[in-house]
Design an enzyme around this catalytic site. Sequence first.
Site, mmCIF file in Angstrom:
data_model
loop_
_atom_site.group_PDB
_atom_site.id
_atom_site.type_symbol
_atom_site.label_atom_id
_atom_site.label_comp_id
_atom_site.label_asym_id
_atom_site.label_seq_id
_atom_site.Cartn_x
_atom_site.Cartn_y
_atom_site.Cartn_z
ATOM 1 N N VAL A 126 0.839 -1.049 -0.474
ATOM 2 C CA VAL A 126 -0.462 -0.092 -0.235
ATOM 3 C C VAL A 126 0.796 0.778 -0.305
ATOM 4 C CG1 VAL A 126 -1.683 1.084 0.878
ATOM 5 C CG2 VAL A 126 -2.025 -1.446 1.030
ATOM 6 N N ASP A 177 10.289 3.847 6.951
ATOM 7 C CA ASP A 177 9.644 2.957 6.729
ATOM 8 C C ASP A 177 11.377 2.082 8.058
ATOM 9 O OD1 ASP A 177 8.480 0.371 5.683
ATOM 10 O OD2 ASP A 177 9.505 -0.827 7.107
ATOM 11 N N CYS A 218 -40.127 -19.439 -0.566
ATOM 12 C CA CYS A 218 -39.542 -20.783 -1.846
ATOM 13 C C CYS A 218 -37.583 -20.261 -1.099
ATOM 14 C CB CYS A 218 -39.316 -19.083 -3.485
ATOM 15 S SG CYS A 218 -40.875 -19.209 -3.914
ATOM 16 N N LYS A 271 -14.008 -1.485 5.455
ATOM 17 C CA LYS A 271 -13.224 -2.479 4.661
ATOM 18 C C LYS A 271 -12.901 -3.713 5.316
ATOM 19 C CE LYS A 271 -9.135 -3.404 3.232
ATOM 20 N NZ LYS A 271 -9.287 -3.459 1.289
HETATM 21 N N1 LIG Z 1 -1.697 -5.669 0.101
HETATM 22 C C1 LIG Z 1 -2.672 -5.012 -0.016
HETATM 23 O O1 LIG Z 1 -3.456 -5.141 -0.996
HETATM 24 C C2 LIG Z 1 -3.757 -3.890 0.817
HETATM 25 C C3 LIG Z 1 -4.567 -3.583 0.294
HETATM 26 C C4 LIG Z 1 -5.651 -2.782 1.317
HETATM 27 C C5 LIG Z 1 -5.226 -1.939 2.744
HETATM 28 N N2 LIG Z 1 -4.423 -2.738 3.256
HETATM 29 C C6 LIG Z 1 -4.061 -2.954 4.120
HETATM 30 O O2 LIG Z 1 -3.249 -1.955 4.701
HETATM 31 C C7 LIG Z 1 -2.080 -2.221 5.535
HETATM 32 C C8 LIG Z 1 -0.445 -2.374 5.131
HETATM 33 O O3 LIG Z 1 -0.335 -3.904 3.809
HETATM 34 P P1 LIG Z 1 0.840 -3.799 3.349
HETATM 35 O O4 LIG Z 1 0.120 -5.083 2.620
HETATM 36 O O5 LIG Z 1 1.572 -2.440 2.641
HETATM 37 O O6 LIG Z 1 1.579 -4.133 4.274
HETATM 38 P P2 LIG Z 1 3.236 -4.401 4.340
HETATM 39 O O7 LIG Z 1 2.982 -5.381 5.199
HETATM 40 O O8 LIG Z 1 3.426 -5.025 2.790
HETATM 41 O O9 LIG Z 1 3.937 -3.140 4.226
HETATM 42 C C9 LIG Z 1 3.971 -3.397 6.435
HETATM 43 C C10 LIG Z 1 5.179 -2.179 5.912
HETATM 44 O O10 LIG Z 1 5.250 -1.152 7.021
HETATM 45 C C11 LIG Z 1 6.187 -1.502 7.795
HETATM 46 N N3 LIG Z 1 6.390 -0.894 9.330
HETATM 47 C C12 LIG Z 1 6.533 -1.765 10.043
HETATM 48 N N4 LIG Z 1 6.362 -0.817 11.429
HETATM 49 C C13 LIG Z 1 6.073 0.059 10.679
HETATM 50 C C14 LIG Z 1 6.625 1.469 11.961
HETATM 51 N N5 LIG Z 1 6.340 1.146 13.028
HETATM 52 N N6 LIG Z 1 7.481 3.086 11.162
HETATM 53 C C15 LIG Z 1 7.182 2.391 9.702
HETATM 54 N N7 LIG Z 1 7.240 1.352 8.996
HETATM 55 C C16 LIG Z 1 6.813 0.321 9.727
HETATM 56 C C17 LIG Z 1 6.826 -2.366 7.476
HETATM 57 O O11 LIG Z 1 8.385 -2.802 7.146
HETATM 58 C C18 LIG Z 1 6.299 -2.939 6.067
HETATM 59 O O12 LIG Z 1 7.546 -2.991 5.124
HETATM 60 C C19 LIG Z 1 -2.332 -3.557 6.315
HETATM 61 O O13 LIG Z 1 -3.632 -2.921 6.824
HETATM 62 C C20 LIG Z 1 -3.306 -3.905 5.334
HETATM 63 O O14 LIG Z 1 -4.456 -4.662 5.411
HETATM 64 C C21 LIG Z 1 -3.379 -3.899 3.213
#
Ligand SMILES: NC(=O)c1ccc[n+]([C@@H]2O[C@H](COP(=O)([O-])OP(=O)(O)OC[C@H]3O[C@@H](n4cnc5c(N)ncnc54)[C@H](O)[C@@H]3O)[C@@H](O)[C@H]2O)c1
Length: 439
Positions: free
Chosen positions: A12, A31, A269, A211
Amino acid sequence: MMNISIFGLGYVGAVSLACLARDGHDVTGVDIAPEKLELIRSGRTPVVEEGMVDLIARVVAEGRVRVDSDTRAAVLRSDLSLVCVGTPSAPNGSQDQSAILRIAADIGAALREKSTPHVVAFRSTLAPGTVEDVLRPLVEAASGKRDGVDFHLCFQPEFLREGSAIRDYDAPPFVVVGACSDFAVERIRDLFGHLPCRFLRTSIRAAETVKYCCNNFHALKIVFANETARLCEALGVDPFEVMNLVCSDTQLNISPAYLRPGFAFGGSCLGKDLRATLHLARTRDVELPVLGSVLESNSKHLEHAISKILASGKRHIGLVGLSFKPGTDDLRESPLVHLAERCLGKGLSLVVYDPSVHLSKLLGANLRYIEATVPHLGKLLREHLEEVVAESELLVVALADPGTVEVLVREVRPDQLVLDLVRIPDAAALRGRYMGLCW
Ligand SMILES: NC(=O)c1ccc[n+]([C@@H]2O[C@H](COP(=O)([O-])OP(=O)(O)OC[C@H]3O[C@@H](n4cnc5c(N)ncnc54)[C@H](O)[C@@H]3O)[C@@H](O)[C@H]2O)c1
């Protein structure tokens, strides 16, 4: 154009960073994984996504992207923060919120030093209530400032899909922003208002919930299509032909029809055909656990209404509506008939009004059904709604046509309780105490 900080550079965060920079914004990515920062710094993508290799290389070369491991510096440099850190499952199925808690506290500490208004948009999927009950107090405590005054929190769920993330970013199904402050909504509109979709504002809790609801709906649809396919396979029917036909009905199938919260389903039904489907599947040794639990879920909903009636402590119940849906006198498998039967079984007194049900006109299977289920119905039915209101302490309302609502608004007394099964329009005009079935 805005200065934006993005926390969490996974699917994301990294896609948002690349697309916002492409759209002309100055973006700082943060990150905790140094390797992700290094990849982006050198113009390479930290996630495998169609189009990301070229896009990251281009926006980094153009100088609109920075990366940093320092939350404070990123907040101070930006006007708006998007929080996209992971919220994975904990071993017990709950959401592991450790990353979001940490980032909220760090952003709060940085806001202490900021004098200009800052927007924090949480984009990670969060359990409903997290922003208002957990993150807001955390940011306020760490910053010594107030949400809605000195900074502005909002929740903007992300709907992109891995594999088509950039395309989904540019053409999402909709943009939803849950916010208390206009300031936050307008900044999000500045970023995403140009997208070819509806921009919808809602409460923070509804945005968090939608969501989950969307993902649960997707999961349910996939399982439905696959259960249908397994049954089709056993029956020698082409499942693609069937599901294509199902999807070509945009009036009742792929539409808002049947997606409004209300009372349990009934009628001659749905239950009958579900039971026949499940029987057919059993004879072919096909397991259909989702379809197999639909009737149970429906009766749980009926029980929910009954438990509210019993918990009210009222003894004199008036039931407004009896057939399985308004405008028909079909009582077969009407959940309201079950509700009536259960009230009588619990020793409550009951009177019933349904303008479509006239005992003298019931015929055939319909008459046999009601004779077997509620044999004394004749004594309970009243000709006029006014009589039912006059005789009841608790009115259970399953009709919402204008004529019925008009009488209820006129006749219901302040000492009466109304249990609404159908979301009565104009419920605020009722003088009685109002209780929604699950709203
Ligand atoms: N992947 C998808 O398709 C998708 C779609 C919609 C929503 N989401 C939601 O979005 C969120 C992120 O998903 P994602 O797939 O991108 O996750 P991901 O695991 O790919 O990435 C998360 C990132 O956050 C970083 N992180 C963790 N702690 C941190 C901190 N304290 N400071 C800075 N960075 C930090 C991690 O190192 C990692 O790079 C989740 O809540 C997920 O449910 C994901």
